[in-house]
Write an enzyme that holds these catalytic residues in place. Structure first.
Site, PDB file in Angstrom:
ATOM      1  N   HIS A  48       0.818  -1.107   0.039  1.00  0.00           N
ATOM      2  CA  HIS A  48      -0.194   0.063  -0.053  1.00  0.00           C
ATOM      3  C   HIS A  48       1.067   1.354   0.001  1.00  0.00           C
ATOM      4  O   HIS A  48       0.358   2.300  -0.800  1.00  0.00           O
ATOM      5  CB  HIS A  48      -0.939  -0.052   1.018  1.00  0.00           C
ATOM      6  CG  HIS A  48      -2.098  -1.148   0.936  1.00  0.00           C
ATOM      7  ND1 HIS A  48      -2.875  -1.209   2.083  1.00  0.00           N
ATOM      8  CD2 HIS A  48      -2.522  -1.524  -0.239  1.00  0.00           C
ATOM      9  CE1 HIS A  48      -4.054  -2.360   1.637  1.00  0.00           C
ATOM     10  NE2 HIS A  48      -3.626  -2.419   0.515  1.00  0.00           N
ATOM     11  N   HIS A  80      -3.779  -6.506 -10.452  1.00  0.00           N
ATOM     12  CA  HIS A  80      -2.647  -5.898 -10.333  1.00  0.00           C
ATOM     13  C   HIS A  80      -1.530  -6.300 -11.074  1.00  0.00           C
ATOM     14  O   HIS A  80      -0.898  -5.519 -11.810  1.00  0.00           O
ATOM     15  CB  HIS A  80      -2.007  -6.293  -8.893  1.00  0.00           C
ATOM     16  CG  HIS A  80      -2.748  -5.646  -7.552  1.00  0.00           C
ATOM     17  ND1 HIS A  80      -2.312  -4.304  -7.360  1.00  0.00           N
ATOM     18  CD2 HIS A  80      -3.773  -6.257  -6.938  1.00  0.00           C
ATOM     19  CE1 HIS A  80      -3.279  -4.041  -6.399  1.00  0.00           C
ATOM     20  NE2 HIS A  80      -3.709  -5.201  -5.996  1.00  0.00           N
TER      21      HIS A  80
END
Length: 410
Positions: free
Chosen positions: A250, A382
């Site tokens: 993150h 992703h």
């Protein structure tokens, strides 16, 4: 945007193009026969014990919108299927979207900002891909997001009950991160500057505030007054959505989103967006890479930077390469090119699954296949973004990047 890597080496233009097609081929098998997209196992089969989940269906709809924009027209029917699946998950009685649907209909659950951000992303990417249902989905999703999840302080609340009557006291930055991503995509799809302004409010509070005030190790969990809960989930640190400590991936993802926002705001962009992106990247690399005697980026660290969950997640490596490429595009600094090349080589060696397809989603601390946090290979979001972004100029959103001329000439 791509750092200078030989075309046929991992991370090079031809390698990325080939890997895009390979990932999409595996992802195409996630098509659920009823609606949306299912959770794939290691070999690509849909897990029959799981319902169709909103976040996966929306992420995969986004992926197939990217595929269409990237010239893979054979996947256009999957974009159609995804858009129909999202529509089928609408909650006609209470508004918003059901979190999951099973054979008997909606699965009782909650309404989460995290999943609804992906509805916005799916609608925006479909709009940019020219899908006729894209603008209506995007408009509906933005209305729900601003009406139900966007608080008066400009941050996103997290979880409502099914009927949008009771709001949970928990606040989290994961939902806010994906709201920023969704707002960037919405700005790209609509041309409305207001979505960039909303994204900036979130990034300034969370990155320039919370992360900067905590040595760039971003607290993930908060109470309803936005006070950090630093010990949250200490007893279950490997939670896939709410892990204890700082999440390395993150930090990297926030770094990249800050750079997209800086690009989008152009002359109006505050200089701190790039400075903060650098600091987030540096902290993530310092704490996460090669932190326990083996190569790879660990999942989480504590507030001193010591690894807590040592597993290596495929999505963290994907975000690492994408962020390194974006930082290189913005700064031109060689160090980001070196990280980019090193991480793609690591991905080829450890994550790319040439036998069963796609990427191994999780490895243990010795870089062996693991399923402590994630089982199977649930989605390609992703990984596909990581192989797409370096092939196009820096843009406001990933789908928007695919409307630009390819850097590799293909």
């Amino acid at each position: 945007m791509a750092p200078p890597v030989p075309a046929d080496r991992p991370g090079g233009a031809h390698w990325l193009r080939a890997e895009t097609g390979r990932l999409l081929e595996f992802a195409a098998r996630s098509r659920h026969p009823v609606a949306g997209f299912g959770w794939q196992d290691d070999a690509g089969a849909i897990d029959p014990d799981r319902p169709v989940e909103l976040w996966i269906t929306c992420r995969m709809t986004h992926v197939f919108a990217l595929a269409v924009l990237d010239g893979y027209r054979e996947h256009a029917p999957l974009l159609d299927h995804g858009m129909a699946g999202v529509q089928a998950m609408r909650d006609a009685r209470s508004g918003g979207w059901h979190s999951a649907v099973g054979p008997a209909g909606p699965v009782p659950g909650t309404k989460e900002a995290y999943a609804h951000a992906f509805v916005v992303l799916a609608g925006a990417s479909a709009t940019l891909a020219g899908h006729p249902a894209g603008p209506a989905l995007l408009g509906d999703a933005l209305e729900v997001t601003t009406g139900r999840f966007l608080g008066p302080d400009g941050l996103v609340v997290d979880t409502w009950d099914e009927g949008f009557t009771t709001l949970d006291a928990y606040r989290g930055v994961n939902a806010n991160m994906h709201a920023v991503e969704a707002f960037l995509a919405a700005a790209d799809a609509t041309g409305d500057r207001a979505w960039l302004d909303r994204a900036l409010v979130i990034v300034e509070r969370i990155v320039h505030g919370f992360a900067a005030g905590n040595s760039w190790r971003l607290p993930e969990h908060y109470d309803e007054q936005w006070q950090p809960l630093l010990e949250y989930n200490r007893e279950s640190p490997a939670d896939p959505f709410r892990p204890y400590g700082a999440t390395i991936g993150h930090g990297l993802e926030w770094s990249r989103l800050a750079l997209h926002l800086h690009h989008a705001l152009a002359a109006d962009a505050p200089a701190w967006l790039v400075d903060d992106a650098r600091r987030l990247f540096d902290a993530a690399v310092t704490d996460g890479w090669d932190a326990d005697g083996a190569t790879g980026l660990v999942y989480t660290v504590d507030w001193t930077g010591t690894p807590v969950v040592h597993e290596r997640m495929h999505w963290v490596a994907a975000e690492a390469t994408a962020t390194a490429a974006t930082l290189f595009a913005v700064t031109g600094e060689d160090r980001y090119a070196r990280w980019y090349a090193d991480w793609w080589a690591w991905i080829e060696e450890h994550l790319v699954d040439r036998e069963q397809g796609s990427w191994r989603h999780e490895l243990d601390r010795h870089n062996r296949p693991s399923s402590t946090v994630w089982a199977g290979k649930p989605d390609a979001y992703h990984a596909v973004q990581a192989v797409v972004l370096p092939r196009r100029p820096l843009a406001v959103s990933v789908a928007g990047a695919l409307t630009r001329t390819p850097l590799d000439g293909t």
